[in-house]
Design a protein around this motif. Structure first.
Motif, PDB file in Angstrom:
ATOM      1  N   GLU A   1       0.847  -1.189   0.000  1.00  0.00           N
ATOM      2  CA  GLU A   1       0.000   0.000   0.000  1.00  0.00           C
ATOM      3  C   GLU A   1       0.880   1.236   0.000  1.00  0.00           C
ATOM      4  O   GLU A   1       1.843   1.328   0.766  1.00  0.00           O
ATOM      5  N   THR A   2       0.565   2.208  -0.865  1.00  0.00           N
ATOM      6  CA  THR A   2       1.311   3.469  -0.895  1.00  0.00           C
ATOM      7  C   THR A   2       0.591   4.495  -0.026  1.00  0.00           C
ATOM      8  O   THR A   2      -0.641   4.550   0.012  1.00  0.00           O
ATOM      9  N   MET A   3       1.395   5.282   0.706  1.00  0.00           N
ATOM     10  CA  MET A   3       0.842   6.246   1.647  1.00  0.00           C
ATOM     11  C   MET A   3       1.324   7.655   1.324  1.00  0.00           C
ATOM     12  O   MET A   3       2.430   7.844   0.789  1.00  0.00           O
ATOM     13  N   THR A   4       0.516   8.628   1.663  1.00  0.00           N
ATOM     14  CA  THR A   4       0.929  10.023   1.531  1.00  0.00           C
ATOM     15  C   THR A   4       1.752  10.416   2.752  1.00  0.00           C
ATOM     16  O   THR A   4       1.850   9.673   3.724  1.00  0.00           O
ATOM     17  N   SER A   5       2.310  11.615   2.735  1.00  0.00           N
ATOM     18  CA  SER A   5       3.163  12.070   3.835  1.00  0.00           C
ATOM     19  C   SER A   5       2.385  12.251   5.137  1.00  0.00           C
ATOM     20  O   SER A   5       2.972  12.219   6.218  1.00  0.00           O
ATOM     21  N   ASN A   6       1.066  12.422   5.064  1.00  0.00           N
ATOM     22  CA  ASN A   6       0.277  12.582   6.294  1.00  0.00           C
ATOM     23  C   ASN A   6      -0.358  11.268   6.755  1.00  0.00           C
ATOM     24  O   ASN A   6      -1.250  11.253   7.600  1.00  0.00           O
ATOM     25  N   GLY A   7       0.118  10.141   6.196  1.00  0.00           N
ATOM     26  CA  GLY A   7      -0.307   8.841   6.677  1.00  0.00           C
ATOM     27  C   GLY A   7      -1.556   8.275   6.044  1.00  0.00           C
ATOM     28  O   GLY A   7      -2.051   7.232   6.484  1.00  0.00           O
TER      29      GLY A   7
ATOM     30  N   TYR B   1      -4.090   6.646  -6.003  1.00  0.00           N
ATOM     31  CA  TYR B   1      -3.879   6.423  -7.433  1.00  0.00           C
ATOM     32  C   TYR B   1      -2.798   5.360  -7.663  1.00  0.00           C
ATOM     33  O   TYR B   1      -1.916   5.145  -6.837  1.00  0.00           O
ATOM     34  N   GLY B   2      -2.870   4.743  -8.819  1.00  0.00           N
ATOM     35  CA  GLY B   2      -1.863   3.766  -9.210  1.00  0.00           C
ATOM     36  C   GLY B   2      -0.847   4.412 -10.145  1.00  0.00           C
ATOM     37  O   GLY B   2      -0.645   5.623 -10.143  1.00  0.00           O
TER      38      GLY B   2
ATOM     39  N   VAL C   1       3.673  -8.126 -10.793  1.00  0.00           N
ATOM     40  CA  VAL C   1       3.062  -7.005 -10.079  1.00  0.00           C
ATOM     41  C   VAL C   1       1.711  -6.662 -10.708  1.00  0.00           C
ATOM     42  O   VAL C   1       1.618  -6.457 -11.929  1.00  0.00           O
ATOM     43  N   GLU C   2       0.693  -6.613  -9.865  1.00  0.00           N
ATOM     44  CA  GLU C   2      -0.637  -6.199 -10.314  1.00  0.00           C
ATOM     45  C   GLU C   2      -0.971  -4.845  -9.686  1.00  0.00           C
ATOM     46  O   GLU C   2      -1.001  -4.697  -8.470  1.00  0.00           O
ATOM     47  N   ASP C   3      -1.203  -3.839 -10.535  1.00  0.00           N
ATOM     48  CA  ASP C   3      -1.559  -2.488 -10.091  1.00  0.00           C
ATOM     49  C   ASP C   3      -3.078  -2.395 -10.032  1.00  0.00           C
ATOM     50  O   ASP C   3      -3.768  -2.518 -11.046  1.00  0.00           O
ATOM     51  N   HIS C   4      -3.637  -2.168  -8.837  1.00  0.00           N
ATOM     52  CA  HIS C   4      -5.088  -2.104  -8.672  1.00  0.00           C
ATOM     53  C   HIS C   4      -5.649  -0.711  -8.963  1.00  0.00           C
ATOM     54  O   HIS C   4      -6.872  -0.520  -8.915  1.00  0.00           O
TER      55      HIS C   4
ATOM     56  N   TYR D   1      -0.911  -2.540  -4.567  1.00  0.00           N
ATOM     57  CA  TYR D   1      -0.294  -3.416  -5.560  1.00  0.00           C
ATOM     58  C   TYR D   1      -0.178  -4.812  -4.942  1.00  0.00           C
ATOM     59  O   TYR D   1       0.113  -4.957  -3.743  1.00  0.00           O
ATOM     60  N   THR D   2      -0.409  -5.832  -5.746  1.00  0.00           N
ATOM     61  CA  THR D   2      -0.212  -7.211  -5.310  1.00  0.00           C
ATOM     62  C   THR D   2       0.965  -7.803  -6.077  1.00  0.00           C
ATOM     63  O   THR D   2       1.000  -7.755  -7.307  1.00  0.00           O
TER      64      THR D   2
END
Length: 276
Positions: free
Chosen positions: A15-21, A26-27, A49-52, A57-58
């Motif tokens: 999981e990608t996170m922003t700077s504020n958690g 977006y993929g 790699v699967e981009d959802h 991502y899985t």
């Protein structure tokens, strides 16, 4: 998380996170993953790699070999948190009633050991050799032949592998042989007899965390502890009367505390000794 097994798909969710958690919604990021073997072959398994499209991502990987590996996940040129990650991959085994595989070995198997890379080593008394199989059960080679020379065996029994070194209880040659797992002779300990540095039909050999070599000296009714050079350090004598008495030791094992467990065939007992 479950420990990955060889030839079994293993999935990791990122999981990608922003700077504020908060999760990045977006993929489209460049994600790369691979599984690297830490053994001498250095095999690499690329991940799919699967981009959802929602910041997740899985990653799917199917390990091919057992033993220590590193999992690397790189996103836009940088490692994600906890990457690289160390993993120790295991073989996949069947149940007792439904074995995963059957390996045919016609040489009279008497001892077995598994290399960190998953290769299977089988000592065979019938043809006095060690057969090597891959994880799929296909024979890769044979080490040794009948004889009394270096790297030759006469009714080998127990096997123990540590790293890329194999120890063989060469029973009817009354010695312990040390070879590389590729079959190159390294060293030989002992000869026939009942004195110090001698054996009479050794059956099992193991190596403890201090690299001491433990041998069940069957016909001499004792367990012998050697240093790396093969020099006798200590003898656990089963012939004495009292608490330590045991007859014809066969199997040896170590528990996590280093205690020595001895299967005494002639006494129908298991004896446990401290490592000192």
């Amino acid at each position: 998380e479950s420990i990955p097994k060889v030839k079994e798909m293993y999935c990791v969710k990122v999981e990608t996170m922003t700077s504020n958690g908060k999760r990045y919604p977006y993929g489209g990021l460049q994600v790369k993953a691979e599984l690297r073997s830490k053994s001498h072959d250095g095999a690499v398994v690329p991940g799919e790699v699967e981009d959802h499209g929602d910041g997740t991502y899985t990653i799917s990987l199917t390990p091919q070999t057992a033993g220590p590996h590193q999992l690397l996940i790189i996103m836009d040129g940088q490692h994600v948190e906890k990457s690289p990650c160390d993993l120790n991959l295991r073989m996949k085994y069947g149940t007792l009633c439904n074995p995963e595989q059957v390996i045919k070995c016609s040489g009279g198997p008497s001892g077995i050991a598994i290399h960190d890379n998953g290769d299977i080593y089988v000592a065979c008394m019938g043809d006095s050799s060690v057969h090597v199989f891959d994880q799929a059960g296909q024979q890769k080679g044979t080490i040794g032949r009948v004889g009394s020379g270096d790297g030759q065996f006469n009714a080998p029994r127990g096997l123990f592998i540590k790293g890329d070194v194999m120890y063989v209880a060469d029973s009817w040659n009354h010695c312990i042989q040390k070879l590389t797992t590729g079959g190159q002779f390294m060293q030989k300990f002992g000869h026939h007899g009942s004195g110090k540095g001698q054996f009479n039909r050794p059956i099992s050999v193991i190596v403890d965390q201090r690299d001491r070599i433990l041998v069940s000296d069957h016909k001499n009714r004792r367990v012998v502890i050697l240093n790396e050079a093969g020099t006798s350090l200590l003898t656990i004598n089963g012939n004495v009367t009292g608490l330590h008495t045991f007859q014809y030791p066969t199997g040896l094992a170590l528990d996590p505390q280093g205690n020595i467990h001895v299967a005494a065939w002639g006494s129908n007992i298991i004896k446990v000794f401290t490592p000192e």
